[in-house]
Structure formats: structure tokens, C-alpha cells
Write a protein that holds these residues in place. Sequence first.
Motif, PDB file in Angstrom:
ATOM      1  N   ASP A  59       0.815  -1.401  -0.363  1.00  0.00           N
ATOM      2  CA  ASP A  59      -0.055  -0.244   0.249  1.00  0.00           C
ATOM      3  C   ASP A  59       0.743   1.251  -0.018  1.00  0.00           C
ATOM      4  O   ASP A  59       0.238   2.369  -0.481  1.00  0.00           O
ATOM      5  N   PHE A  60       1.921   1.171   0.634  1.00  0.00           N
ATOM      6  CA  PHE A  60       3.304   2.373   1.014  1.00  0.00           C
ATOM      7  C   PHE A  60       3.730   2.797  -1.067  1.00  0.00           C
ATOM      8  O   PHE A  60       3.282   3.512  -0.709  1.00  0.00           O
ATOM      9  N   LEU A  61       3.896   1.227  -1.189  1.00  0.00           N
ATOM     10  CA  LEU A  61       4.099   1.742  -2.985  1.00  0.00           C
ATOM     11  C   LEU A  61       3.507   2.673  -3.791  1.00  0.00           C
ATOM     12  O   LEU A  61       3.497   3.278  -4.862  1.00  0.00           O
ATOM     13  N   LEU A  62       2.141   1.405  -3.619  1.00  0.00           N
ATOM     14  CA  LEU A  62       0.788   2.629  -4.957  1.00  0.00           C
ATOM     15  C   LEU A  62       0.607   3.450  -4.374  1.00  0.00           C
ATOM     16  O   LEU A  62       0.362   4.151  -5.288  1.00  0.00           O
ATOM     17  N   ASP A  63       1.074   4.454  -2.828  1.00  0.00           N
ATOM     18  CA  ASP A  63       0.549   4.850  -2.799  1.00  0.00           C
ATOM     19  C   ASP A  63       1.550   6.398  -3.534  1.00  0.00           C
ATOM     20  O   ASP A  63       1.424   7.784  -3.866  1.00  0.00           O
ATOM     21  N   ARG A  64       2.817   6.191  -2.929  1.00  0.00           N
ATOM     22  CA  ARG A  64       4.396   6.749  -3.133  1.00  0.00           C
ATOM     23  C   ARG A  64       4.455   6.646  -4.846  1.00  0.00           C
ATOM     24  O   ARG A  64       5.757   7.739  -5.316  1.00  0.00           O
ATOM     25  N   LEU A  65       3.941   5.677  -5.298  1.00  0.00           N
ATOM     26  CA  LEU A  65       4.708   6.194  -7.073  1.00  0.00           C
ATOM     27  C   LEU A  65       3.325   6.203  -7.218  1.00  0.00           C
ATOM     28  O   LEU A  65       2.033   5.004  -7.682  1.00  0.00           O
ATOM     29  N   ARG A  66       3.421   7.028  -8.278  1.00  0.00           N
ATOM     30  CA  ARG A  66       1.915   8.144  -8.938  1.00  0.00           C
ATOM     31  C   ARG A  66       1.865   7.911 -10.752  1.00  0.00           C
ATOM     32  O   ARG A  66       2.957   7.522 -11.118  1.00  0.00           O
ATOM     33  N   ALA A  94       6.174   9.825 -11.430  1.00  0.00           N
ATOM     34  CA  ALA A  94       6.124  10.737 -10.762  1.00  0.00           C
ATOM     35  C   ALA A  94       6.102   9.863  -9.045  1.00  0.00           C
ATOM     36  O   ALA A  94       5.338   8.705  -8.738  1.00  0.00           O
ATOM     37  N   GLN A  95       7.073  10.027  -8.075  1.00  0.00           N
ATOM     38  CA  GLN A  95       7.115   8.887  -7.374  1.00  0.00           C
ATOM     39  C   GLN A  95       7.518  10.436  -6.062  1.00  0.00           C
ATOM     40  O   GLN A  95       8.230  10.883  -5.669  1.00  0.00           O
ATOM     41  N   ASP A  96       7.241   9.989  -4.585  1.00  0.00           N
ATOM     42  CA  ASP A  96       7.909  10.547  -3.752  1.00  0.00           C
ATOM     43  C   ASP A  96       7.373   9.416  -2.132  1.00  0.00           C
ATOM     44  O   ASP A  96       7.284   9.915  -1.245  1.00  0.00           O
ATOM     45  N   ILE A  97       8.723   8.627  -2.452  1.00  0.00           N
ATOM     46  CA  ILE A  97       9.608   7.626  -1.979  1.00  0.00           C
ATOM     47  C   ILE A  97       9.412   7.941  -1.249  1.00  0.00           C
ATOM     48  O   ILE A  97       9.136   8.092   0.684  1.00  0.00           O
ATOM     49  N   VAL A  98      10.365   8.996  -1.083  1.00  0.00           N
ATOM     50  CA  VAL A  98      11.032  10.048   0.386  1.00  0.00           C
ATOM     51  C   VAL A  98       9.928  11.481   0.167  1.00  0.00           C
ATOM     52  O   VAL A  98      10.718  11.984  -1.322  1.00  0.00           O
ATOM     53  N   ALA A  99       9.516  12.274   1.468  1.00  0.00           N
ATOM     54  CA  ALA A  99       9.089  13.828   1.099  1.00  0.00           C
ATOM     55  C   ALA A  99      10.858  14.663   0.661  1.00  0.00           C
ATOM     56  O   ALA A  99      12.299  14.539   1.468  1.00  0.00           O
ATOM     57  N   PRO A 100      10.440  15.638  -0.440  1.00  0.00           N
ATOM     58  CA  PRO A 100      12.225  16.561  -0.903  1.00  0.00           C
ATOM     59  C   PRO A 100      12.777  17.009   0.483  1.00  0.00           C
ATOM     60  O   PRO A 100      13.544  17.012   0.197  1.00  0.00           O
ATOM     61  N   GLU A 101      11.877  17.114   1.606  1.00  0.00           N
ATOM     62  CA  GLU A 101      12.644  18.103   2.802  1.00  0.00           C
ATOM     63  C   GLU A 101      12.893  17.163   3.208  1.00  0.00           C
ATOM     64  O   GLU A 101      12.850  18.099   4.704  1.00  0.00           O
ATOM     65  N   SER A 102      13.113  16.194   3.860  1.00  0.00           N
ATOM     66  CA  SER A 102      13.293  15.444   4.473  1.00  0.00           C
ATOM     67  C   SER A 102      15.261  15.035   4.295  1.00  0.00           C
ATOM     68  O   SER A 102      15.173  14.651   5.755  1.00  0.00           O
ATOM     69  N   GLY A 103      15.173  15.466   3.972  1.00  0.00           N
ATOM     70  CA  GLY A 103      16.720  15.438   3.233  1.00  0.00           C
ATOM     71  C   GLY A 103      17.385  14.125   2.964  1.00  0.00           C
ATOM     72  O   GLY A 103      18.646  14.027   2.675  1.00  0.00           O
ATOM     73  N   PHE A 104      16.325  14.009   2.842  1.00  0.00           N
ATOM     74  CA  PHE A 104      16.899  11.784   1.874  1.00  0.00           C
ATOM     75  C   PHE A 104      16.418  12.007   0.877  1.00  0.00           C
ATOM     76  O   PHE A 104      16.239  13.088   0.022  1.00  0.00           O
ATOM     77  N   VAL A 105      17.741  11.337  -0.184  1.00  0.00           N
ATOM     78  CA  VAL A 105      17.612  11.551  -1.136  1.00  0.00           C
ATOM     79  C   VAL A 105      17.121  10.027  -2.596  1.00  0.00           C
ATOM     80  O   VAL A 105      17.373   9.578  -1.673  1.00  0.00           O
ATOM     81  N   SER A 106      15.992  10.558  -3.597  1.00  0.00           N
ATOM     82  CA  SER A 106      15.528   9.038  -3.922  1.00  0.00           C
ATOM     83  C   SER A 106      15.662   9.159  -5.468  1.00  0.00           C
ATOM     84  O   SER A 106      16.046  10.720  -6.011  1.00  0.00           O
ATOM     85  N   GLU A 107      15.997   8.429  -6.165  1.00  0.00           N
ATOM     86  CA  GLU A 107      15.604   8.588  -7.474  1.00  0.00           C
ATOM     87  C   GLU A 107      15.590   6.908  -7.938  1.00  0.00           C
ATOM     88  O   GLU A 107      15.752   6.776  -7.871  1.00  0.00           O
ATOM     89  N   VAL A 108      14.021   7.804  -8.812  1.00  0.00           N
ATOM     90  CA  VAL A 108      13.696   6.236  -9.808  1.00  0.00           C
ATOM     91  C   VAL A 108      14.416   6.117 -10.769  1.00  0.00           C
ATOM     92  O   VAL A 108      13.886   6.653 -12.176  1.00  0.00           O
ATOM     93  N   GLN A 109      15.189   5.032 -12.228  1.00  0.00           N
ATOM     94  CA  GLN A 109      15.185   4.433 -12.758  1.00  0.00           C
ATOM     95  C   GLN A 109      14.323   4.081 -13.497  1.00  0.00           C
ATOM     96  O   GLN A 109      13.955   3.174 -13.483  1.00  0.00           O
ATOM     97  N   LEU A 110      13.415   5.290 -14.193  1.00  0.00           N
ATOM     98  CA  LEU A 110      12.558   4.526 -14.785  1.00  0.00           C
ATOM     99  C   LEU A 110      13.232   3.903 -16.439  1.00  0.00           C
ATOM    100  O   LEU A 110      13.798   4.523 -17.315  1.00  0.00           O
ATOM    101  N   VAL A 111      12.470   2.628 -16.558  1.00  0.00           N
ATOM    102  CA  VAL A 111      12.882   1.405 -17.835  1.00  0.00           C
ATOM    103  C   VAL A 111      11.505   1.415 -18.108  1.00  0.00           C
ATOM    104  O   VAL A 111      10.890   0.199 -17.559  1.00  0.00           O
ATOM    105  N   VAL A 112      10.440   1.838 -19.206  1.00  0.00           N
ATOM    106  CA  VAL A 112       9.912   2.038 -20.165  1.00  0.00           C
ATOM    107  C   VAL A 112       9.613   1.101 -21.597  1.00  0.00           C
ATOM    108  O   VAL A 112      10.317   1.434 -22.130  1.00  0.00           O
ATOM    109  N   ARG A 113       8.473   0.437 -21.815  1.00  0.00           N
ATOM    110  CA  ARG A 113       8.567  -0.251 -22.969  1.00  0.00           C
ATOM    111  C   ARG A 113       6.848  -0.534 -23.397  1.00  0.00           C
ATOM    112  O   ARG A 113       5.898  -0.487 -22.101  1.00  0.00           O
ATOM    113  N   GLN A 114       6.779  -0.365 -24.327  1.00  0.00           N
ATOM    114  CA  GLN A 114       5.039   0.113 -24.802  1.00  0.00           C
ATOM    115  C   GLN A 114       4.700  -1.585 -25.267  1.00  0.00           C
ATOM    116  O   GLN A 114       5.943  -1.715 -26.460  1.00  0.00           O
TER     117      GLN A 114
END
Length: 652
Positions: A121-128, A182-202
Amino acid sequence: MPDRLVNQFPLPPAGRGPGRGGRTCSALPRPHPAPHTGAGTSPRGLSRTVVLATLLLALARPAAAHPILTALESVFVDRDEVTISMRVYAEDLTVFQDLRPDDLEVISTDQVKPAAKKHADFLLDRLRLIDAAGERLEGKTVKIDDSKLTEPGYKKEQLLGIELVYTFSYALDQPPEFLTFAQDIVAPESGFVSEVQLVVRQAGSVVEYQHALTAGEPFTLPFDWSRQPDSAENGDEREAWFARQREKTLGIVDPNAAYARYYVTNRGLKLEFLIPFVGLESLLGEFVDREKRGFLEVDEQPAAREQISEFLRDHNTVWIDGLEVAPTIDRIDFFDVSVRDFGRPAEGTRISTVNSRVGIALFYPAKQPPAKIEIEWTAFSRRVLEIDTLFFGPDGVHEPVFSKYERADFFEWTSPGWPEIPPIRAADASAYVHPKLAVPVVSLTCVVLGLAAALFWLARGAKSFAAGAAAAAAALGAAGWFLLPPSTNVVVDHPFESPPPIPADDVFRTLLANTYRAFDYTEEENVYDALAQSIDGPLLRETYLRVNDGLRMRDQGGAIAVVDEVRVLDGDRESLPPDDETDAPGFLYRSTWTVEGTVEHWGHLHSRTNRYAGLFTVRSVGGEWKITDLEVLDEERVGTSTNVRSIEPPAP
């Protein structure tokens, strides 16, 4: 360098790429299919709705207080469903689900499995996942694979090597034209840095596309559901497909990039600036209060335009011939993500601030054709790190580099010289005036009176006196002929000579061409002076307004088209009406003609052809042919086209 899109899709960071010489302005380096590594699940035999790639959420955390969270996400997009299979490490649960080891520093598997379910549920909420209208798509958990948890318990560092696999599904009502991630796995103001490398196939394509997605930085990807290239190895087929995509996107291929297009004319410099709303917001801050987060309502847009205008007047300085020039702002439009033709005014509807774009048209006026233009670009931010820029001059297309990466913010252009506009010559009508005969009225009167007197005396028998009177009358008439001024003469049409036939077709074609050529000039007074060579009387003002209005492309923001060709389709001379009381020679001319004009926006050309039918009155005015009256009988648009401009570099 930021990711660049190729034919609607992003690439891994790879620098600026080769120049555009000889190619269309969107012909950037092509993506290559990601090599098959053997990892993950093969797409063969799987349902259309099953994700073909995985998301690896690898948390590489040093002992520092602010870890860097890195993820690799591969997404499969089909016509009716998006499915994501996500691989995360169980160690993430200690951060996000507050798993704590016991006194022996062991976390039991009985604790990990319930936390793993909660983490879905956490991931569904944070990965939009957001559609083209800005609405968030609702996902559901399809499966959680925790089969790698085979031991009764683990130390915290051991969880870093244990994979949990999540599969999520998002139903679609129709094949998506755009999707925003869009993703906010961690809030930008938290001091953490998060990055998701998207790989998309159609679905239907073997090409994978990548983008680094950071927290709070939405990324929009377009999809084309027309025929895809069957094979990444088929070069000809791929090139044809890429060419179709360039035409469909009109050269603006990346919905996440900022574009600047400069156009130099003899009137000044035009700038068209297209930027994602989130990019503009990063330049100005949250510059307008919004009633609903994620949307900009119609009644909120005027205030936003005013704030944007104030910002633009203070940034990105332009000097023309050494003088700093303040811009006039022609348009500020808020475009839905699905808009491709940015020359058309945006409709008054609310927009999604997550994936919409803002189009801005500015003009820097010049009093004469510019000899030198200098541009300093200062509008950079964490989201706007470089500007895709083209500079269209009379000498060709330049590619200024405005990039915070390369510390490049200045461009200078020097004109190679502007061609002079050939003067517009009046059509000479002097040869077609009826030959005249000057009659000396006073002299003839003297002769007539003398002869009358001679006849009177002759009737009385005074032959000698009559002869003298006749001789005196003749002498007086002859003296008047030579001595009296021409103003005493009466000019009449010559009874024995006629003018040459009027070449009505040639005269009309010249006058019509001159009428449109007058609009090659920039200043209104010069246009009027040129029109006066071919138009006379009250029709002069009416013609200026009518032609200027006819060249204005309202569907392209009211821009004035450049006349490329005027073609007379047919024409017939007609006689002036019998009750015409004007002595000047002239004729009526009934004609059908077409006018083709072009307006350029965003590196592509809008061409339009209009057909007209009209009845012209042409007369000799002051020895020159002029159109003195016009009745427009018909007007219709007969052709339009839009083409991506070919990029030719300036000659060395």
C-alpha cells in the motif's frame, strides 16, 4: 545532461548529441533496444497485461544520516492496462515499516511478511501514475512474492540481499496518449535523496526507454499506437517510423524539455518559449495560489499570466545593435499535454500543473533590420538546466547553447546583410490615352467673323471690300494661331487617330502583384506608399485593411503570413457601364486568383492558400493605371499544410 527525447521517447543521459545540420529540428540520436541480460521474466508467452520488466529498488545506504535511495523501474504499457512488477529489498522495511530487531539483532520472518504486505500500500501511494488530464490512476496489488524469505529470521544487513517482488496493475479506459510518472518515496524536505530509473516498454515495440525520476519531479512520456516498427534492427523501417513521429509532434518531441525558438525578421526578434509548467514553477516558485492542488483553473490563469510577464521582463536580456530592448509579450498560453500545434491559441480550460506546458511568445522590436543581436539566457533552475534552442536567421539556422551544465548563457549573431526590397513601379497608362487635337478657338473665331463680314459686303455688291475683309480675317486668325497662348485652345479627341488597345491582362496582373508586394515592407507608411502605386482613392485604406486581414492567420494566434505566391487563375476584361461619365480610359476586369502565405511557429511551417473572386475597376489616373474599385465576389480557403522545418546550418 538531462534526458533527451527521440521521437517522443526519452534516452539515457548521453550529452548533447550530434548537430542538426541537414536534418529536421527533432532529429536527435535514436534510442537502441536495451540488451537482454537474462534477468527478469521473458515476455514470451505472457499475457498482454503482464509487466515484462521489473523495478529494482536497491537501497545503497552508507552509514551517513542521509542515505540515497535508488530504484530501477521497468514498466509495460498496453492499450488497456499498465502493469508494474517491482523488486525491492526487504531491508527497506526497516526504514518505511519500522521493523526493529530483537535483543539478538535479529528480525523474525514472521515480522517481515506482514510488513511486506503493508509496504504494498505504501508503494502504491508513493509511486503515482497520472493520465493526460492530470488525474491519478488507481492501482491495485496483484501479487506479492516473498518466497525468498526462507529463514526464520535475519539480521538487518542480511535483509539487503532478500528480494520482495510486487506486481501492480492499473486499468485504462483507452490506449494512453500520455502517461506521467511521479514518485515521492521520501519527501523532498526530508533530507533523503531518492531516484527511480524508469525503464518503459510499450506493447508492440521492442525498444525500452529510460529516465531518471527524482522525488517531486514528474516526468511525462507520450505513446503512439499507430503502427510500430516490427524490429529494432530494421533500419529503414525505424527511420520511416521516426519520421512519422517527427511530423506528428511538429518537432517538439519531449514534453519534459524547455524549448526556445528565435526568429529574426527585418522588424526585430521573435522568441517562442515552451516550458513544462513544473519547470516554470521551479523558476518562479509557486507563483499562483491554486484552489485545487495539481490544477490551474481558468479564473486563476490571468493572475498567472501577469506573474509570468513580470518574470520575463526581468530575465533573458536581448540587445539589438548594442541597445537593450524590452520585449512585448504577445501571448501566454497554457497547453494541455496532448496539444501538438502550439501556434494555435489555447482554449480556456483548466490544466493539470503536473504535465501541462506554458507557451510564451515575445517580440523584441527594432527600428531597422537588425545588424547584430546578443542574447543572455539567465533562467535556470534545478528543473530547467538547459534549453533546446534554435535561432532562425536569414543566413540559416544556428544552435545556441544555453546550458547550466556547460556554463553557457550567451549567444551573438551578426547579420550577413539584408536584401533590399525592389521598388514597386507604377503601371504606365500614358500610351493608352486617346490622341488629342488642340483647336485655336480665338483664331478660328476671328477667321469666321472676317469671312462672315466678307460675305455680308459681297452680298451688297462691294466685292473689293469683301475681299479685304476676308484677307484681314485670315491674317488675324493666322496671327492668333501663333501668338495666343495654348490655354486659349480647346483640346478634343483626334477625329482621325485612335489609341492602341489596352493589354488588360498584363495591366491587371501587374497591379495585383504590386498590391501584395506592398506588404513586404514593415512600416505602415511604407506599405501605404507602395499600395498607392496601384490603388487610388478611398479604396487605398480599404485594400490595406482587407489584405492585411486576409494574411492574418487567426488559427495561428493572429500572426501575419508571408506571401509566397500570388497566382491568377483566370480573368476576363469587361466594358465600363454605358452610364460611366469618366473620360479617363479604363476597363472592368473579372478575375479569380489564389494567395499562398506561410507562418512559422516552433520550427514548423503553417501554409495556407485562399482563393478569391472579384470584379475590379481599373482606370488611368495621372497617366498611371490604378485600381479604383473592387467588389469581392467570393472567398474560400482551399488548402492548408503544416511541415517540420528542415534545419540547414549557416554557410561557413
